[in-house]
Structure formats: C-alpha cells, structure tokens
Design a protein around this motif. Structure first.
Motif, PDB file in Angstrom:
ATOM      1  N   GLY A 158       0.828  -1.217   0.000  1.00 37.75           N
ATOM      2  CA  GLY A 158       0.000   0.000   0.000  1.00 37.75           C
ATOM      3  C   GLY A 158       0.860   1.264   0.000  1.00 37.75           C
ATOM      4  N   GLN A 159       1.921   1.244   0.794  1.00 37.40           N
ATOM      5  CA  GLN A 159       2.785   2.411   0.853  1.00 37.40           C
ATOM      6  C   GLN A 159       3.573   2.597  -0.444  1.00 37.40           C
ATOM      7  OE1 GLN A 159       4.929   1.318   4.341  1.00 37.40           O
ATOM      8  NE2 GLN A 159       3.421   2.244   5.763  1.00 37.40           N
ATOM      9  N   ALA A 160       3.962   1.486  -1.067  1.00 36.47           N
ATOM     10  CA  ALA A 160       4.678   1.596  -2.332  1.00 36.47           C
ATOM     11  C   ALA A 160       3.777   2.173  -3.412  1.00 36.47           C
ATOM     12  CB  ALA A 160       5.210   0.234  -2.745  1.00 36.47           C
ATOM     13  N   LEU A 161       2.499   1.731  -3.416  1.00 33.99           N
ATOM     14  CA  LEU A 161       1.551   2.259  -4.390  1.00 33.99           C
ATOM     15  C   LEU A 161       1.353   3.770  -4.182  1.00 33.99           C
ATOM     16  CD1 LEU A 161      -0.483   1.845  -6.665  1.00 33.99           C
ATOM     17  CD2 LEU A 161      -2.187   1.249  -4.927  1.00 33.99           C
ATOM     18  N   ALA A 162       1.179   4.160  -2.932  1.00 36.53           N
ATOM     19  CA  ALA A 162       0.998   5.587  -2.648  1.00 36.53           C
ATOM     20  C   ALA A 162       2.230   6.389  -3.044  1.00 36.53           C
ATOM     21  CB  ALA A 162       0.688   5.781  -1.167  1.00 36.53           C
ATOM     22  N   ALA A 163       3.421   5.823  -2.780  1.00 38.98           N
ATOM     23  CA  ALA A 163       4.651   6.519  -3.139  1.00 38.98           C
ATOM     24  C   ALA A 163       4.752   6.700  -4.641  1.00 38.98           C
ATOM     25  CB  ALA A 163       5.859   5.751  -2.600  1.00 38.98           C
ATOM     26  N   ASN A 164       4.417   5.642  -5.401  1.00 38.74           N
ATOM     27  CA  ASN A 164       4.507   5.746  -6.858  1.00 38.74           C
ATOM     28  C   ASN A 164       3.538   6.798  -7.410  1.00 38.74           C
ATOM     29  OD1 ASN A 164       6.471   3.770  -7.002  1.00 38.74           O
ATOM     30  ND2 ASN A 164       4.992   2.096  -7.159  1.00 38.74           N
ATOM     31  N   VAL A 165       2.302   6.780  -6.857  1.00 35.39           N
ATOM     32  CA  VAL A 165       1.320   7.766  -7.320  1.00 35.39           C
ATOM     33  C   VAL A 165       1.789   9.195  -7.012  1.00 35.39           C
ATOM     34  CG1 VAL A 165      -1.031   8.619  -6.994  1.00 35.39           C
ATOM     35  CG2 VAL A 165      -0.601   6.162  -7.190  1.00 35.39           C
ATOM     36  N   LEU A 166       2.269   9.419  -5.806  1.00 32.30           N
ATOM     37  CA  LEU A 166       2.690  10.757  -5.409  1.00 32.30           C
ATOM     38  C   LEU A 166       3.908  11.225  -6.196  1.00 32.30           C
ATOM     39  CD1 LEU A 166       2.192  10.470  -1.552  1.00 32.30           C
ATOM     40  CD2 LEU A 166       0.861  11.869  -3.128  1.00 32.30           C
ATOM     41  N   LEU A 167       4.875  10.309  -6.406  1.00 29.52           N
ATOM     42  CA  LEU A 167       6.057  10.694  -7.180  1.00 29.52           C
ATOM     43  C   LEU A 167       5.685  11.005  -8.625  1.00 29.52           C
ATOM     44  CD1 LEU A 167       8.697   8.189  -5.753  1.00 29.52           C
ATOM     45  CD2 LEU A 167       8.567  10.666  -5.366  1.00 29.52           C
ATOM     46  N   GLY A 168       4.734  10.218  -9.173  1.00 30.88           N
ATOM     47  CA  GLY A 168       4.287  10.516 -10.528  1.00 30.88           C
ATOM     48  C   GLY A 168       3.605  11.876 -10.613  1.00 30.88           C
ATOM     49  N   ALA A 169       2.785  12.175  -9.607  1.00 31.44           N
ATOM     50  CA  ALA A 169       2.135  13.479  -9.583  1.00 31.44           C
ATOM     51  C   ALA A 169       3.154  14.601  -9.441  1.00 31.44           C
ATOM     52  CB  ALA A 169       1.130  13.532  -8.441  1.00 31.44           C
ATOM     53  N   ALA A 170       4.214  14.362  -8.654  1.00 28.80           N
ATOM     54  CA  ALA A 170       5.250  15.378  -8.488  1.00 28.80           C
ATOM     55  C   ALA A 170       5.965  15.655  -9.795  1.00 28.80           C
ATOM     56  CB  ALA A 170       6.250  14.932  -7.415  1.00 28.80           C
TER      57      ALA A 170
END
Length: 251
Positions: free
Chosen positions: A213-225
């Motif tokens: 779950g944390q990896a998914l959130a990290a990927n989404v946030l980094l992509g948005a960044a």
C-alpha cells in the motif's frame, strides 16, 4: 563781586573733577559676569539673567556685550528657550565671531552654538557691516550657472522576466508531493525489511500488505510530483514568450 570769579566758581562746581568722580565700569562688569556665571553653575537661572542684564548695562565695548550675549544664550538654552538662545548666540558672535563658550555645556547646545557661528561668518563674509540684530537665516547653497548644469541622465528601463504564479504553484506542489512520496517509499522499504525479520507468517503478511500500500501511494505521489514539475516548466516557457509586466528603472 567780580563776574569772572562767579563764573569760575560755577564751572568748578559742575566740573567732574569737583563733582562726584566718574567710576570705571570695568570692575563692576567683571563682578556682574562672575556673579552670573556662579548663579548659572548653581542652576539659579533667573538670578543669572538678572546679573547679565546688570553686566550689559555697564559693558564698555562690543567685546563685553558679546560675552554677555553668549552667556545669556547658554542660560536660555538650559531653560528650554532655544529660539531666544540662538538669537542671543547670534548677537554675541556677530560682535566676536571667534568667541568661545565660557562654561561647559551639553553637546546639543555646543552644536547650536557652532551652527550659529558658521551662519554668522557666512553673513559677515557677504556683508561685513551686518547689524548684530539682523534676523538669523541659513543661506541656500549657490546654484551653478545655467550653462554649467550637466544634462540629466535618461533613466534606463529594463524589462525583467518573473516566474508566473501558475509555474510557481505547480513547482511548489510538485516539491510537496515528491516529499510525501519519498516518505511513503521509505516506509514501504521499512515494512519489507520488517517482514523478512518476522518469524510468523501472519506478521510477515501484515508487513507486506502495508509495504504494498505504501509503495503504491509513493509511486502515485512521485508521478504526480513529476507531472507538476513538468507543468511548471511548460508554464514558464509559455510565459516567457509574452512581455513581462515588471519593469526596472535605473538612472
């Protein structure tokens, strides 16, 4: 009686040699000035002014009158009557431009005294016969001749490019999203390491679920960044094609 004898007796009676002798004002002037100075040192300003009035009445020349005026200016300055003090300083310095302060005074009074001295010397240089009671005035600086006035430099106007508000907002949002994404990425790695160390399957499964779950959130946030940073760059490039509303004027 012979008329010549009568006239002689009359002349002898009205003559200063036979009447009351004339006294010199020198010792009396010094005594009055000493009494005025002592009263000033004792902070008895009113008595000091009275003694100065008496000293002025017996002053024999401009030098003595100047001494009276300068000491009077000091007393008036301590009484808070600055304009009267300046006028008294001017009167004394007009009679003796090189005169000095007879007693120790505050720095403010000393500055006023020296300023009046400069003005008096300026006025005397322009008009050596200037009356001591002429109004005190500060002369303006002389202006150069019309032909010698240098032309005014034209101000230089420079246009500068400022970062658009949209670019700044996107860039700031990208930085925030990247920071949060990095945090979740670190938490995911921490859960993976904890799952490897757990001896029970249930604990390992819980850590791995959290890590995913944390990896998914990290990927989404980094992509948005990354997207926000790219949007900021595009907005900056597009804004650079239009003239900037900001200008700088320099002489």
């Amino acid at each position: 009686m012979d008329l010549r004898i009568v006239l002689g007796v009359a002349l002898m009676l009205v003559s200063p040699a036979w009447g009351q002798p004339a006294t010199s004002s020198g010792p009396d002037f010094q005594a009055r000035m000493s009494a005025a100075s002592q009263a000033y040192e004792e902070l008895d300003y009113e008595h000091s002014l009275e003694q100065l009035d008496a000293a002025k009445a017996v002053a024999r020349d401009g030098g003595e009158q100047g001494r009276v005026a300068i000491l009077r200016g000091i007393v008036l300055a301590d009484l808070g009557r600055r304009q009267e003090a300046l006028a008294s300083f001017k009167e004394g310095l007009s009679l003796g431009p090189d005169a000095s302060l007879p007693v120790k005074v505050s720095p403010k009074v000393s500055r006023d005294f020296e300023e009046v001295r400069r003005n008096v010397r300026r006025e005397l240089a322009l008009n050596p016969r200037l009356a001591p009671d002429a109004p005190l005035a500060i002369l303006p600086e002389p202006s150069p001749a019309p032909g010698l006035v240098p032309p005014l430099a034209k101000p230089e106007v420079r246009r500068t490019h400022s970062m658009p508000v949209l670019s700044l907002a996107l860039l700031s949002g990208g930085v925030v999203l990247g920071g949060i994404g990095g945090y979740f990425g670190l938490q995911s790695r921490s859960n993976v390491s904890a799952a490897r160390d757990d001896a029970f399957y249930s604990d390992r499964a819980a850590h791995l679920d959290s890590a995913r779950g944390q990896a998914l959130a990290a990927n989404v946030l980094l992509g948005a960044a990354v997207t926000a940073a790219a949007g900021a760059a595009v907005a900056w490039l597009l804004a650079g094609d239009s003239p900037s509303p900001r200008t700088e004027v320099s002489p």
